[in-house]
Motif scaffolding. Structure first.
Motif, PDB file in Angstrom:
ATOM      1  N   LEU A   1      15.739   2.088   0.387  1.00  0.00           N
ATOM      2  CA  LEU A   1      14.573   1.655   1.146  1.00  0.00           C
ATOM      3  C   LEU A   1      14.507   0.130   1.081  1.00  0.00           C
ATOM      4  O   LEU A   1      14.460  -0.437  -0.018  1.00  0.00           O
ATOM      5  N   PRO A   2      14.508  -0.567   2.223  1.00  0.00           N
ATOM      6  CA  PRO A   2      14.480  -2.034   2.193  1.00  0.00           C
ATOM      7  C   PRO A   2      13.236  -2.562   1.482  1.00  0.00           C
ATOM      8  O   PRO A   2      12.152  -1.972   1.557  1.00  0.00           O
ATOM      9  N   LYS A   3      13.403  -3.681   0.800  1.00  0.00           N
ATOM     10  CA  LYS A   3      12.279  -4.304   0.113  1.00  0.00           C
ATOM     11  C   LYS A   3      11.175  -4.649   1.111  1.00  0.00           C
ATOM     12  O   LYS A   3      11.444  -5.117   2.214  1.00  0.00           O
ATOM     13  N   GLY A   4       9.940  -4.401   0.712  1.00  0.00           N
ATOM     14  CA  GLY A   4       8.790  -4.715   1.558  1.00  0.00           C
ATOM     15  C   GLY A   4       8.362  -3.587   2.465  1.00  0.00           C
ATOM     16  O   GLY A   4       7.283  -3.651   3.061  1.00  0.00           O
ATOM     17  N   GLU A   5       9.180  -2.553   2.585  1.00  0.00           N
ATOM     18  CA  GLU A   5       8.823  -1.429   3.449  1.00  0.00           C
ATOM     19  C   GLU A   5       8.240  -0.279   2.626  1.00  0.00           C
ATOM     20  O   GLU A   5       8.657  -0.034   1.496  1.00  0.00           O
ATOM     21  N   ASN A   6       7.268   0.406   3.231  1.00  0.00           N
ATOM     22  CA  ASN A   6       6.621   1.528   2.566  1.00  0.00           C
ATOM     23  C   ASN A   6       6.196   2.569   3.603  1.00  0.00           C
ATOM     24  O   ASN A   6       5.011   2.840   3.803  1.00  0.00           O
ATOM     25  N   PRO A   7       7.166   3.177   4.303  1.00  0.00           N
ATOM     26  CA  PRO A   7       6.832   4.115   5.376  1.00  0.00           C
ATOM     27  C   PRO A   7       6.135   5.378   4.883  1.00  0.00           C
ATOM     28  O   PRO A   7       5.478   6.077   5.670  1.00  0.00           O
ATOM     29  N   ASP A   8       6.278   5.691   3.597  1.00  0.00           N
ATOM     30  CA  ASP A   8       5.672   6.912   3.061  1.00  0.00           C
ATOM     31  C   ASP A   8       4.275   6.691   2.510  1.00  0.00           C
ATOM     32  O   ASP A   8       3.623   7.644   2.065  1.00  0.00           O
ATOM     33  N   GLY A   9       3.810   5.436   2.526  1.00  0.00           N
ATOM     34  CA  GLY A   9       2.468   5.152   2.043  1.00  0.00           C
ATOM     35  C   GLY A   9       2.294   5.336   0.546  1.00  0.00           C
ATOM     36  O   GLY A   9       1.242   5.789   0.080  1.00  0.00           O
ATOM     37  N   PHE A  10       3.304   4.976  -0.237  1.00  0.00           N
ATOM     38  CA  PHE A  10       3.208   5.113  -1.690  1.00  0.00           C
ATOM     39  C   PHE A  10       2.091   4.225  -2.237  1.00  0.00           C
ATOM     40  O   PHE A  10       1.888   3.096  -1.776  1.00  0.00           O
ATOM     41  N   GLU A  11       1.387   4.729  -3.242  1.00  0.00           N
ATOM     42  CA  GLU A  11       0.359   3.970  -3.936  1.00  0.00           C
ATOM     43  C   GLU A  11       0.525   4.175  -5.435  1.00  0.00           C
ATOM     44  O   GLU A  11       0.816   5.276  -5.894  1.00  0.00           O
ATOM     45  N   VAL A  12       0.327   3.112  -6.189  1.00  0.00           N
ATOM     46  CA  VAL A  12       0.436   3.161  -7.643  1.00  0.00           C
ATOM     47  C   VAL A  12      -0.933   3.368  -8.269  1.00  0.00           C
ATOM     48  O   VAL A  12      -1.926   2.779  -7.825  1.00  0.00           O
ATOM     49  N   GLU A  13      -0.990   4.219  -9.270  1.00  0.00           N
ATOM     50  CA  GLU A  13      -2.157   4.287 -10.140  1.00  0.00           C
ATOM     51  C   GLU A  13      -1.680   4.154 -11.580  1.00  0.00           C
ATOM     52  O   GLU A  13      -0.516   4.456 -11.899  1.00  0.00           O
ATOM     53  N   PHE A  14      -2.571   3.684 -12.450  1.00  0.00           N
ATOM     54  CA  PHE A  14      -2.196   3.432 -13.837  1.00  0.00           C
ATOM     55  C   PHE A  14      -2.783   4.513 -14.743  1.00  0.00           C
ATOM     56  O   PHE A  14      -3.880   5.027 -14.506  1.00  0.00           O
ATOM     57  N   ARG A  15      -2.004   4.839 -15.781  1.00  0.00           N
ATOM     58  CA  ARG A  15      -2.456   5.783 -16.802  1.00  0.00           C
ATOM     59  C   ARG A  15      -2.067   5.262 -18.177  1.00  0.00           C
ATOM     60  O   ARG A  15      -1.006   4.634 -18.340  1.00  0.00           O
ATOM     61  N   ASP A  16      -2.916   5.513 -19.135  1.00  0.00           N
ATOM     62  CA  ASP A  16      -2.587   5.255 -20.530  1.00  0.00           C
ATOM     63  C   ASP A  16      -2.260   6.589 -21.177  1.00  0.00           C
ATOM     64  O   ASP A  16      -3.118   7.478 -21.253  1.00  0.00           O
TER      65      ASP A  16
END
Length: 260
Positions: free
Chosen positions: A98-113
């Protein structure tokens, strides 16, 4: 002497070579991800006595000094080898980057401890060459079911980056979180420390998972203010692993991180 002889017979290389190889591979990881560091900093973090010692070892293994090493070309070559190997299996996936800067799948990060955890695991060597991972999952699930432990969190993780390390040297662990350390035959025991993870939830194919990893490392991580911690990235399964075969995964990709 006896230990060194047995080590070489089991591992196929001397202990000295094993340690140096892992130090160099760790150096490539640091050069690939996280903030830009000096070669001296990388050398000391990876256990070399000095930057000159690091440069000599690096050149002996990779043909050029680290300052002249084309890391991007090296990783692309390794990625091509990975895709070629995967395609050899019937119905194997295509894994274009996947080319840098592209996000066609709409990925989102969340954080967990995550707290410190004990896992029971089975290790698979050279995991890309066969269905060894799936077979190890079956054996560990049978083992866990016999002991009433199948309801724990199931994990998959690899200690090496296949875009840095030869595929034959990669190690993948199938694991389940357990209340206390257990060692039984081929089932090993390991304790992970508490960690802060960036995770992306997935529901789809292995191609989707590879795009997620490309996005996490190539797009999200460089601008996040974080760098990878010294732990493997995890596949944290929702329920039992491979419940839908190899065609559909329900899991979270978890990358242990720390603030820069």
């Amino acid at each position: 002497f006896h230990f060194h002889r047995i080590f070489k017979s089991l591992m196929g290389e001397t202990l000295q070579h094993f340690v140096k190889r892992h130090r160099l591979q760790r150096a490539l990881q640091l050069m690939s991800h996280g903030r830009k560091r000096s070669l001296t900093d990388i050398a000391l973090r990876c256990g070399f006595a000095s930057s000159s010692d690091f440069s000599r070892s690096f050149k002996a293994s990779y043909g050029v000094a680290p300052s002249a090493f084309d890391l991007e070309a090296f990783r692309e070559t390794k990625r091509t080898e990975l895709e070629t190997t995967m395609l050899q299996h019937e119905g194997g996936p295509h894994l274009p980057r996947l080319p840098k800067g592209e996000n066609p799948d709409g990925f989102e990060v969340e954080f967990r401890d995550l707290p410190a955890r004990h896992v029971a695991y089975i290790r698979v060597l050279d995991p890309y060459q066969s269905n060894g991972v799936v077979e190890a999952c079956k054996r560990l699930m049978a083992w866990a079911t016999d002991r009433g432990l199948e309801g724990g969190q199931w994990l998959g993780y690899m200690w090496e980056d296949p875009e840095v390390v030869p595929l034959k040297d990669c190690r993948y662990d199938v694991a389940v979180v357990v209340p206390e350390p257990i060692t039984d035959g081929e089932v090993g025991s390991f304790q992970f420390p508490a960690m802060h993870v960036a995770q992306v939830h997935l529901s789809g194919s292995i191609e989707l998972e590879m795009r997620a990893l490309d996005w996490i490392y190539g797009t999200w991580l460089p601008q996040s203010g974080y760098e990878p911690d010294q732990q493997p990235a995890f596949e944290a399964w929702n329920g039992l692993p491979f419940a839908h075969g190899m065609e559909h995964f329900e899991l979270s990709c978890q990358l242990p991180v720390r603030k820069i």
